[in-house]
Structures are given as C-alpha cells and as structure tokens.
Design a protein around this motif. Sequence first.
Motif, mmCIF file in Angstrom:
data_model
loop_
_atom_site.group_PDB
_atom_site.id
_atom_site.type_symbol
_atom_site.label_atom_id
_atom_site.label_comp_id
_atom_site.label_asym_id
_atom_site.label_seq_id
_atom_site.Cartn_x
_atom_site.Cartn_y
_atom_site.Cartn_z
ATOM 1 N N ILE A 11 -55.708 -44.931 -31.579
ATOM 2 C CA ILE A 11 -55.583 -44.909 -30.007
ATOM 3 C C ILE A 11 -54.381 -45.380 -29.525
ATOM 4 O O ILE A 11 -53.855 -46.775 -29.511
ATOM 5 C CB ILE A 11 -56.912 -44.949 -29.388
ATOM 6 C CG1 ILE A 11 -58.040 -44.552 -30.152
ATOM 7 C CG2 ILE A 11 -57.083 -44.845 -27.945
ATOM 8 C CD1 ILE A 11 -59.602 -45.304 -29.233
ATOM 9 N N VAL A 12 -53.599 -44.200 -28.435
ATOM 10 C CA VAL A 12 -51.915 -45.133 -28.016
ATOM 11 C C VAL A 12 -52.284 -44.805 -26.811
ATOM 12 O O VAL A 12 -53.062 -43.585 -26.368
ATOM 13 C CB VAL A 12 -51.223 -44.434 -28.728
ATOM 14 C CG1 VAL A 12 -50.106 -44.079 -27.920
ATOM 15 C CG2 VAL A 12 -51.057 -44.146 -29.813
ATOM 16 N N LEU A 13 -52.043 -45.349 -25.962
ATOM 17 C CA LEU A 13 -51.852 -45.774 -23.957
ATOM 18 C C LEU A 13 -50.917 -44.968 -23.732
ATOM 19 O O LEU A 13 -49.749 -45.971 -24.566
ATOM 20 C CB LEU A 13 -53.172 -46.505 -23.512
ATOM 21 C CG LEU A 13 -54.665 -45.960 -23.158
ATOM 22 C CD1 LEU A 13 -54.623 -46.760 -24.903
ATOM 23 C CD2 LEU A 13 -54.546 -47.014 -22.353
ATOM 24 N N HIS A 14 -50.689 -44.228 -22.934
ATOM 25 C CA HIS A 14 -48.774 -44.154 -22.608
ATOM 26 C C HIS A 14 -48.636 -44.108 -20.844
ATOM 27 O O HIS A 14 -49.714 -44.353 -19.802
ATOM 28 C CB HIS A 14 -48.547 -42.261 -22.598
ATOM 29 C CG HIS A 14 -49.320 -41.766 -24.093
ATOM 30 N ND1 HIS A 14 -48.092 -41.584 -24.959
ATOM 31 C CD2 HIS A 14 -50.055 -42.054 -24.765
ATOM 32 C CE1 HIS A 14 -48.227 -41.383 -26.351
ATOM 33 N NE2 HIS A 14 -50.032 -41.154 -25.933
ATOM 34 N N ALA A 75 -62.560 -39.476 -13.806
ATOM 35 C CA ALA A 75 -63.076 -40.111 -13.095
ATOM 36 C C ALA A 75 -62.814 -40.513 -11.555
ATOM 37 O O ALA A 75 -62.976 -40.340 -10.559
ATOM 38 C CB ALA A 75 -64.801 -40.823 -13.518
ATOM 39 N N SER A 76 -61.700 -41.446 -12.458
ATOM 40 C CA SER A 76 -60.927 -42.241 -11.573
ATOM 41 C C SER A 76 -60.189 -41.468 -10.679
ATOM 42 O O SER A 76 -59.444 -41.749 -9.440
ATOM 43 C CB SER A 76 -59.950 -42.838 -12.314
ATOM 44 O OG SER A 76 -58.958 -42.560 -12.749
ATOM 45 N N GLY A 77 -59.316 -40.296 -11.149
ATOM 46 C CA GLY A 77 -58.589 -39.289 -10.327
ATOM 47 C C GLY A 77 -56.995 -39.680 -11.182
ATOM 48 O O GLY A 77 -55.342 -39.203 -10.484
ATOM 49 N N HIS A 78 -56.988 -40.956 -11.520
ATOM 50 C CA HIS A 78 -55.487 -41.069 -12.163
ATOM 51 C C HIS A 78 -54.860 -40.021 -13.738
ATOM 52 O O HIS A 78 -56.236 -39.814 -14.138
ATOM 53 C CB HIS A 78 -55.563 -42.278 -12.728
ATOM 54 C CG HIS A 78 -55.429 -43.658 -11.829
ATOM 55 N ND1 HIS A 78 -55.110 -44.045 -10.620
ATOM 56 C CD2 HIS A 78 -56.879 -44.482 -11.943
ATOM 57 C CE1 HIS A 78 -55.959 -44.536 -10.011
ATOM 58 N NE2 HIS A 78 -56.915 -45.139 -10.973
ATOM 59 N N ARG A 79 -53.619 -40.655 -13.716
ATOM 60 C CA ARG A 79 -53.075 -40.035 -15.221
ATOM 61 C C ARG A 79 -52.998 -40.142 -16.048
ATOM 62 O O ARG A 79 -52.033 -39.479 -16.735
ATOM 63 C CB ARG A 79 -51.943 -38.527 -14.484
ATOM 64 C CG ARG A 79 -52.652 -38.370 -12.899
ATOM 65 C CD ARG A 79 -51.495 -37.665 -13.037
ATOM 66 N NE ARG A 79 -50.105 -37.182 -12.996
ATOM 67 C CZ ARG A 79 -48.743 -36.579 -12.562
ATOM 68 N NH1 ARG A 79 -48.264 -36.780 -11.908
ATOM 69 N NH2 ARG A 79 -48.868 -35.681 -14.232
ATOM 70 N N LEU A 80 -52.861 -41.642 -16.602
ATOM 71 C CA LEU A 80 -53.083 -41.853 -17.872
ATOM 72 C C LEU A 80 -53.423 -40.628 -18.828
ATOM 73 O O LEU A 80 -54.099 -40.654 -18.830
ATOM 74 C CB LEU A 80 -54.279 -43.336 -17.475
ATOM 75 C CG LEU A 80 -53.945 -44.019 -18.479
ATOM 76 C CD1 LEU A 80 -52.808 -44.214 -19.180
ATOM 77 C CD2 LEU A 80 -55.200 -45.199 -18.917
ATOM 78 N N LEU A 81 -52.450 -41.253 -19.993
ATOM 79 C CA LEU A 81 -52.577 -39.986 -21.081
ATOM 80 C C LEU A 81 -53.107 -41.265 -22.095
ATOM 81 O O LEU A 81 -52.374 -42.120 -22.293
ATOM 82 C CB LEU A 81 -51.454 -39.612 -20.821
ATOM 83 C CG LEU A 81 -51.762 -38.411 -22.191
ATOM 84 C CD1 LEU A 81 -52.345 -37.535 -22.294
ATOM 85 C CD2 LEU A 81 -49.512 -37.977 -22.990
ATOM 86 N N ILE A 82 -54.277 -41.204 -22.464
ATOM 87 C CA ILE A 82 -54.066 -41.883 -23.978
ATOM 88 C C ILE A 82 -54.722 -40.657 -25.369
ATOM 89 O O ILE A 82 -55.405 -39.685 -25.262
ATOM 90 C CB ILE A 82 -55.775 -42.067 -23.696
ATOM 91 C CG1 ILE A 82 -56.116 -43.262 -22.299
ATOM 92 C CG2 ILE A 82 -56.280 -43.323 -24.796
ATOM 93 C CD1 ILE A 82 -57.545 -43.791 -22.098
#
Length: 98
Positions: A11-14, A75-82
């Motif tokens: 699993i990679v967070l960008h 749900a948070s409205g953020h744009r974090l790509l995982i």
Amino acid sequence: DTHVEAGHLQIVLHDDDQTPQDFVVELLHSVFKKPATDAAKFMEAIDKYGQASCGAYPRDLADSMLEAARQRVDASGHRLLITSEAVAADMPTAQWSV
C-alpha cells in the motif's frame, strides 16, 4: 520476468501537497495501526520522495485497509491518493519502504 506473489499487496500513499499532515498521521495510526512516531517518519518520507509504502500485507487485509482508508479520505474531502501494487515474491515485505 518477476514472479508476483498474488497473496500480498503493498500500500502506497502519495503526496498531494493539500492533505494536512495531521490527517495522514491519524489515518496511518487508526487504519494501518502505525505508532505516532513511525507515522511522523513516514510523513517525512512522503515529503522527500513524493510517495512511500506503508507496508505489504496479505491481499485480504490490504484490501480491507485500503477500503477503510479510502472511505475516510472521501468522507474528509481530502485528495490523498492511496494505491496498491502486487508484491514480487522475492521482494522483502518491509513495513516502511520508500
């Protein structure tokens, strides 16, 4: 040709420069069960390299963690790509790689 072990996913967070670091640290702690100190180090790796792997997990566990994380991000409205990717059979499954 690299043999891929179908049973494990990494699993990679960008980095997106918009999602607050506090949100990412909380996500790492609550969904991926990372201690706060490790989550802070992970954030440094994302900032430095643009992305970081938070670990390789058995496919079923990885899928459920990924779904839980994506639901929280949405749900948070953020744009974090995982993202996730198959782990090669000969690749070590270190919990913190970059």
